[in-house]
Design an enzyme around this catalytic site. Structure first.
Site, PDB file in Angstrom:
ATOM      1  N   HIS A 249       0.885  -1.217  -0.054  1.00 30.01           N
ATOM      2  CA  HIS A 249      -0.062   0.223   0.019  1.00 30.01           C
ATOM      3  C   HIS A 249       0.956   1.259  -0.084  1.00 30.01           C
ATOM      4  CE1 HIS A 249      -3.644  -1.944   2.112  1.00 30.01           C
ATOM      5  NE2 HIS A 249      -4.126  -1.790   0.776  1.00 30.01           N
TER       6      HIS A 249
ATOM      7  N   CYS B 169      -2.221   3.000   9.285  1.00 30.96           N
ATOM      8  CA  CYS B 169      -3.221   1.886   8.767  1.00 30.96           C
ATOM      9  C   CYS B 169      -4.331   2.009   9.688  1.00 30.96           C
ATOM     10  CB  CYS B 169      -2.649   0.613   8.528  1.00 30.96           C
ATOM     11  SG  CYS B 169      -1.438   0.522   7.546  1.00 30.96           S
TER      12      CYS B 169
HETATM   13  N1  ARG Z   1      -3.642  -7.190   6.698  1.00 27.39           N
HETATM   14  C1  ARG Z   1      -4.025  -5.853   5.986  1.00 27.39           C
HETATM   15  C2  ARG Z   1      -4.136  -6.158   4.651  1.00 27.39           C
HETATM   16  O1  ARG Z   1      -3.339  -6.833   3.951  1.00 27.39           O
HETATM   17  C3  ARG Z   1      -3.262  -4.904   6.290  1.00 27.39           C
HETATM   18  C4  ARG Z   1      -3.798  -3.262   5.874  1.00 27.39           C
HETATM   19  C5  ARG Z   1      -2.503  -2.242   6.309  1.00 27.39           C
HETATM   20  N2  ARG Z   1      -3.204  -1.196   5.821  1.00 27.39           N
HETATM   21  C6  ARG Z   1      -2.710   0.050   5.143  1.00 27.39           C
HETATM   22  N3  ARG Z   1      -3.505   0.878   4.959  1.00 27.39           N
HETATM   23  N4  ARG Z   1      -1.600  -0.125   4.584  1.00 27.39           N
HETATM   24  O2  ARG Z   1      -5.051  -5.717   3.717  1.00 27.39           O
END
Ligand code: ARG
Length: 273
Positions: A165, A259
């Site tokens: 992300h 996050c």
């Molecule tokens: N386990 C989650 C996923 O893989 C973690 C999300 C983390 N969020 C972020 N905004 N980077 O989707």
């Protein structure tokens, strides 16, 4: 300036129940008690900084609902709901949409067939929206958003699976100022960042792997995972106050401070006319 507003969701049902990024290991799992304590510390830290934190009700079977950054993108009073790449996370959408609708925001959906993972992949730095794509979100989603918001969208490809992300490897501090982890991008992506952001601070691999870029910026305070000492020193030199919070239970899922939060007043409320 009105106090910032942030949406969070307590980790009552948080856990590593599937593996959709390289950080997650079902085998290793996470400790519920430590996760609760760490999340609470983040919550209290933000409240202590004058943030109005709104809370969503945790839901059984949705271990990643804690990562509210992925709910969607807030722009003024409009909420652009995510279209998750993975079905296990798409199940969160009805809960996010219901909360937003209940809070009085207008809920907008992106066209079917597009992928978009909200503020996790779409970050304003000044008036431009920097948009990460390929691993989770796609370019069509971002283009639709650019038109809907009437804002310049700068798509940046994410090439390193550990930084899946955009908010794991890039964090705007102020208009024209940001931190980033160069190895998460290709030469073109780095160039886009360099051209559009005059003050760009590179975060080295150790701190980037501790999710130092996944920070919550409240004015001149930067809340981030503990142990990012080199980054903290650089931020201090730039006039920011780094505030460390131990969040390693969430790194096991590929997430950290940023996050776990969603700015309800918009990431760039300060520059909205
Ligand atoms: N386990 C989650 C996923 O893989 C973690 C999300 C983390 N969020 C972020 N905004 N980077 O989707």
């Amino acid at each position: 300036m009105p106090s910032p507003r942030i949406l969070m969701c307590a980790p009552d049902y948080y856990g590593i129940e599937y593996e959709i990024n390289p950080w997650m290991s079902k085998h290793r799992g996470s400790s519920p008690d430590r996760a609760q304590a760490q999340w609470r510390k983040l919550y209290e830290t933000l409240v202590g900084l004058g943030v109005r934190v709104e809370l969503m009700t945790p839901q059984p079977g949705l271990p990643d609902l804690v990562f509210t950054a992925n709910a969607g993108l807030m722009f003024h009073q409009a909420f652009y709901s995510s279209r998750f790449r993975h079905e296990v996370r798409a199940r969160e959408t009805p809960y996010f949409d219901a909360w937003m609708g209940g809070a009085g925001y207008s809920v907008h959906t992106l066209p079917e067939g597009t992928f978009f993972e909200g503020a996790g992949d779409a970050l304003f730095c000044g008036k431009s929206l920097f948009a990460g794509y390929r691993i989770r979100s796609d370019v069509q989603g971002h283009q639709y958003l650019g038109q809907a918001l009437g804002r310049q969208v700068l798509p940046i490809e994410l090439v390193n699976p550990y930084f899946y992300h955009l908010d794991t490897c890039f964090c705007p501090l102020a208009p024209g100022e940001a931190i980033y982890h160069p190895e998460a991008f290709d030469a073109y992506g780095r160039r886009v960042l360099e051209v559009h952001i005059p003050k760009l601070l590179a975060v080295g691999q150790p701190d980037a792997h501790r999710f130092g870029c996944n920070a919550v910026v409240v004015g001149k305070t930067v809340v981030m995972n503990a142990g990012c000492d080199e980054l903290a020193a650089c931020l201090r030199a730039l006039g920011y106050t780094p505030v460390p919070v131990e969040l390693d239970e969430f790194i096991k899922s590929g997430g950290s401070a940023k996050c776990l939060t969603l700015r309800l007043d918009g990431e760039e409320a300060a520059v909205w006319e």
